[in-house]
Design a protein around this motif. Structure first.
Motif, PDB file in Angstrom:
ATOM      1  N   TYR A   1      -4.315  -7.134  -3.869  1.00 57.94           N
ATOM      2  CA  TYR A   1      -4.318  -5.734  -3.448  1.00 57.94           C
ATOM      3  C   TYR A   1      -4.980  -4.867  -4.513  1.00 57.94           C
ATOM      4  O   TYR A   1      -5.816  -4.021  -4.202  1.00 57.94           O
ATOM      5  CB  TYR A   1      -2.888  -5.261  -3.185  1.00 57.94           C
ATOM      6  CG  TYR A   1      -2.802  -3.808  -2.829  1.00 57.94           C
ATOM      7  CD1 TYR A   1      -3.210  -3.360  -1.575  1.00 57.94           C
ATOM      8  CD2 TYR A   1      -2.331  -2.876  -3.744  1.00 57.94           C
ATOM      9  CE1 TYR A   1      -3.159  -2.026  -1.254  1.00 57.94           C
ATOM     10  CE2 TYR A   1      -2.270  -1.538  -3.427  1.00 57.94           C
ATOM     11  CZ  TYR A   1      -2.681  -1.114  -2.184  1.00 57.94           C
ATOM     12  OH  TYR A   1      -2.633   0.215  -1.869  1.00 57.94           O
ATOM     13  N   THR A   2      -4.639  -5.084  -5.770  1.00 57.95           N
ATOM     14  CA  THR A   2      -5.210  -4.313  -6.864  1.00 57.95           C
ATOM     15  C   THR A   2      -6.714  -4.562  -6.981  1.00 57.95           C
ATOM     16  O   THR A   2      -7.493  -3.629  -7.196  1.00 57.95           O
ATOM     17  CB  THR A   2      -4.508  -4.671  -8.196  1.00 57.95           C
ATOM     18  OG1 THR A   2      -3.103  -4.447  -8.041  1.00 57.95           O
ATOM     19  CG2 THR A   2      -5.031  -3.844  -9.344  1.00 57.95           C
ATOM     20  N   ALA A   3      -7.140  -5.801  -6.822  1.00 58.34           N
ATOM     21  CA  ALA A   3      -8.557  -6.144  -6.918  1.00 58.34           C
ATOM     22  C   ALA A   3      -9.369  -5.522  -5.781  1.00 58.34           C
ATOM     23  O   ALA A   3     -10.555  -5.214  -5.961  1.00 58.34           O
ATOM     24  CB  ALA A   3      -8.726  -7.659  -6.912  1.00 58.34           C
ATOM     25  N   SER A   4      -8.749  -5.329  -4.632  1.00 56.69           N
ATOM     26  CA  SER A   4      -9.476  -4.780  -3.489  1.00 56.69           C
ATOM     27  C   SER A   4      -9.623  -3.270  -3.544  1.00 56.69           C
ATOM     28  O   SER A   4     -10.377  -2.694  -2.776  1.00 56.69           O
ATOM     29  CB  SER A   4      -8.767  -5.170  -2.178  1.00 56.69           C
ATOM     30  OG  SER A   4      -7.534  -4.495  -2.059  1.00 56.69           O
ATOM     31  N   LYS A   5      -8.930  -2.609  -4.440  1.00 51.39           N
ATOM     32  CA  LYS A   5      -9.005  -1.139  -4.554  1.00 51.39           C
ATOM     33  C   LYS A   5     -10.176  -0.687  -5.372  1.00 51.39           C
ATOM     34  O   LYS A   5     -10.737  -1.250  -6.162  1.00 51.39           O
ATOM     35  CB  LYS A   5      -7.718  -0.585  -5.163  1.00 51.39           C
ATOM     36  CG  LYS A   5      -6.584  -0.619  -4.191  1.00 51.39           C
ATOM     37  CD  LYS A   5      -5.375   0.020  -4.781  1.00 51.39           C
ATOM     38  CE  LYS A   5      -5.209   1.354  -4.082  1.00 51.39           C
ATOM     39  NZ  LYS A   5      -4.168   2.182  -4.641  1.00 51.39           N
TER      40      LYS A   5
ATOM     41  N   ALA B   1       0.818  -1.213   0.000  1.00 49.64           N
ATOM     42  CA  ALA B   1       0.000   0.000   0.000  1.00 49.64           C
ATOM     43  C   ALA B   1       0.852   1.264   0.000  1.00 49.64           C
ATOM     44  O   ALA B   1       0.357   2.340  -0.330  1.00 49.64           O
ATOM     45  CB  ALA B   1      -0.912  -0.012   1.220  1.00 49.64           C
ATOM     46  N   GLY B   2       2.106   1.147   0.396  1.00 49.44           N
ATOM     47  CA  GLY B   2       2.978   2.309   0.448  1.00 49.44           C
ATOM     48  C   GLY B   2       2.723   3.181   1.667  1.00 49.44           C
ATOM     49  O   GLY B   2       3.116   4.341   1.694  1.00 49.44           O
ATOM     50  N   THR B   3       2.075   2.629   2.671  1.00 46.00           N
ATOM     51  CA  THR B   3       1.791   3.417   3.873  1.00 46.00           C
ATOM     52  C   THR B   3       2.960   3.469   4.842  1.00 46.00           C
ATOM     53  O   THR B   3       2.941   4.265   5.774  1.00 46.00           O
ATOM     54  CB  THR B   3       0.545   2.873   4.600  1.00 46.00           C
ATOM     55  OG1 THR B   3       0.760   1.500   4.911  1.00 46.00           O
ATOM     56  CG2 THR B   3      -0.704   3.009   3.730  1.00 46.00           C
ATOM     57  N   HIS B   4       3.949   2.625   4.667  1.00 51.16           N
ATOM     58  CA  HIS B   4       5.179   2.694   5.444  1.00 51.16           C
ATOM     59  C   HIS B   4       6.304   2.057   4.636  1.00 51.16           C
ATOM     60  O   HIS B   4       6.052   1.352   3.658  1.00 51.16           O
ATOM     61  CB  HIS B   4       5.032   2.015   6.815  1.00 51.16           C
ATOM     62  CG  HIS B   4       4.852   0.537   6.738  1.00 51.16           C
ATOM     63  ND1 HIS B   4       5.885  -0.322   6.533  1.00 51.16           N
ATOM     64  CD2 HIS B   4       3.733  -0.226   6.809  1.00 51.16           C
ATOM     65  CE1 HIS B   4       5.430  -1.553   6.507  1.00 51.16           C
ATOM     66  NE2 HIS B   4       4.115  -1.523   6.667  1.00 51.16           N
ATOM     67  N   SER B   5       7.529   2.340   5.047  1.00 51.15           N
ATOM     68  CA  SER B   5       8.674   1.820   4.295  1.00 51.15           C
ATOM     69  C   SER B   5       9.697   1.122   5.183  1.00 51.15           C
ATOM     70  O   SER B   5      10.818   0.882   4.744  1.00 51.15           O
ATOM     71  CB  SER B   5       9.347   2.954   3.530  1.00 51.15           C
ATOM     72  OG  SER B   5       9.811   3.925   4.442  1.00 51.15           O
ATOM     73  N   CYS B   6       9.318   0.787   6.397  1.00 45.63           N
ATOM     74  CA  CYS B   6      10.302   0.193   7.302  1.00 45.63           C
ATOM     75  C   CYS B   6       9.795  -1.095   7.939  1.00 45.63           C
ATOM     76  O   CYS B   6       8.593  -1.320   8.038  1.00 45.63           O
ATOM     77  CB  CYS B   6      10.656   1.174   8.410  1.00 45.63           C
ATOM     78  SG  CYS B   6      11.481   2.641   7.806  1.00 45.63           S
TER      79      CYS B   6
ATOM     80  N   ASP C   1      -1.044 -10.843   9.563  1.00 43.43           N
ATOM     81  CA  ASP C   1      -1.413 -11.563   8.342  1.00 43.43           C
ATOM     82  C   ASP C   1      -2.007 -10.673   7.255  1.00 43.43           C
ATOM     83  O   ASP C   1      -2.791 -11.128   6.428  1.00 43.43           O
ATOM     84  CB  ASP C   1      -2.366 -12.717   8.670  1.00 43.43           C
ATOM     85  CG  ASP C   1      -1.772 -13.675   9.690  1.00 43.43           C
ATOM     86  OD1 ASP C   1      -0.537 -13.866   9.680  1.00 43.43           O
ATOM     87  OD2 ASP C   1      -2.542 -14.234  10.488  1.00 43.43           O
ATOM     88  N   ASP C   2      -1.646  -9.396   7.227  1.00 42.31           N
ATOM     89  CA  ASP C   2      -2.088  -8.461   6.193  1.00 42.31           C
ATOM     90  C   ASP C   2      -1.474  -8.898   4.863  1.00 42.31           C
ATOM     91  O   ASP C   2      -0.265  -9.115   4.775  1.00 42.31           O
ATOM     92  CB  ASP C   2      -1.631  -7.058   6.556  1.00 42.31           C
ATOM     93  CG  ASP C   2      -2.128  -5.998   5.595  1.00 42.31           C
ATOM     94  OD1 ASP C   2      -2.433  -6.320   4.429  1.00 42.31           O
ATOM     95  OD2 ASP C   2      -2.202  -4.836   6.013  1.00 42.31           O
ATOM     96  N   LYS C   3      -2.288  -9.025   3.821  1.00 44.36           N
ATOM     97  CA  LYS C   3      -1.807  -9.494   2.508  1.00 44.36           C
ATOM     98  C   LYS C   3      -0.802  -8.542   1.875  1.00 44.36           C
ATOM     99  O   LYS C   3      -0.064  -8.931   0.982  1.00 44.36           O
ATOM    100  CB  LYS C   3      -2.979  -9.707   1.548  1.00 44.36           C
ATOM    101  CG  LYS C   3      -4.032 -10.674   2.058  1.00 44.36           C
ATOM    102  CD  LYS C   3      -3.503 -12.069   2.168  1.00 44.36           C
ATOM    103  CE  LYS C   3      -4.621 -13.025   2.570  1.00 44.36           C
ATOM    104  NZ  LYS C   3      -4.223 -14.009   3.527  1.00 44.36           N
ATOM    105  N   GLY C   4      -0.743  -7.302   2.311  1.00 44.48           N
ATOM    106  CA  GLY C   4       0.192  -6.334   1.757  1.00 44.48           C
ATOM    107  C   GLY C   4       1.526  -6.286   2.473  1.00 44.48           C
ATOM    108  O   GLY C   4       2.455  -5.629   2.025  1.00 44.48           O
ATOM    109  N   GLU C   5       1.636  -6.978   3.586  1.00 45.24           N
ATOM    110  CA  GLU C   5       2.891  -6.991   4.360  1.00 45.24           C
ATOM    111  C   GLU C   5       3.662  -8.270   4.055  1.00 45.24           C
ATOM    112  O   GLU C   5       3.061  -9.306   3.809  1.00 45.24           O
ATOM    113  CB  GLU C   5       2.590  -6.945   5.865  1.00 45.24           C
ATOM    114  CG  GLU C   5       1.793  -5.750   6.309  1.00 45.24           C
ATOM    115  CD  GLU C   5       2.592  -4.455   6.300  1.00 45.24           C
ATOM    116  OE1 GLU C   5       3.826  -4.498   6.123  1.00 45.24           O
ATOM    117  OE2 GLU C   5       1.975  -3.401   6.465  1.00 45.24           O
TER     118      GLU C   5
END
Length: 92
Positions: free
Chosen positions: A88-92, A47-52, A60-64
């Motif tokens: 992730y793309t389908a959920s947007k 998602a680009g909400t954090h970078s660290c 269990d987040d699918k984006g992590e």
């Protein structure tokens, strides 16, 4: 004397190559999405909400993602980057 030194150096080089190859084969890892517990991700999310590392807030987040031993991601219930991106793309 020089031949002994040359043979010793060549033998040392061959032996160290074998040791390094074994160490690398045992440490092969891959990114696995959807298996990191909250605060235990290894770096930026899709998602680009954090970078660290360590900044995920959900388990269990699918984006992590988290590094796991190569070949074990699907056994852990995780996704490849391509699969995670598709979800992730389908959920947007």
């Amino acid at each position: 004397m020089n031949n002994k030194l040359l043979v010793s150096a060549a033998l040392a080089a061959v032996m160290s190559t074998g040791v390094i190859a074994s160490a690398e084969a045992g440490s092969k890892k891959e990114k696995c999405y959807g298996v990191a517990k909250a605060g235990q991700n290894d770096c930026a999310n899709l998602a680009g909400t954090h970078s660290c590392a360590g900044q995920s807030t959900l388990s269990d987040d699918k984006g992590e993602w988290k590094l796991v031993k190569k070949g074990t991601c699907s056994e852990l219930g995780g996704l490849s980057k391509k699969e995670a991106k598709k979800l992730y793309t389908a959920s947007k």
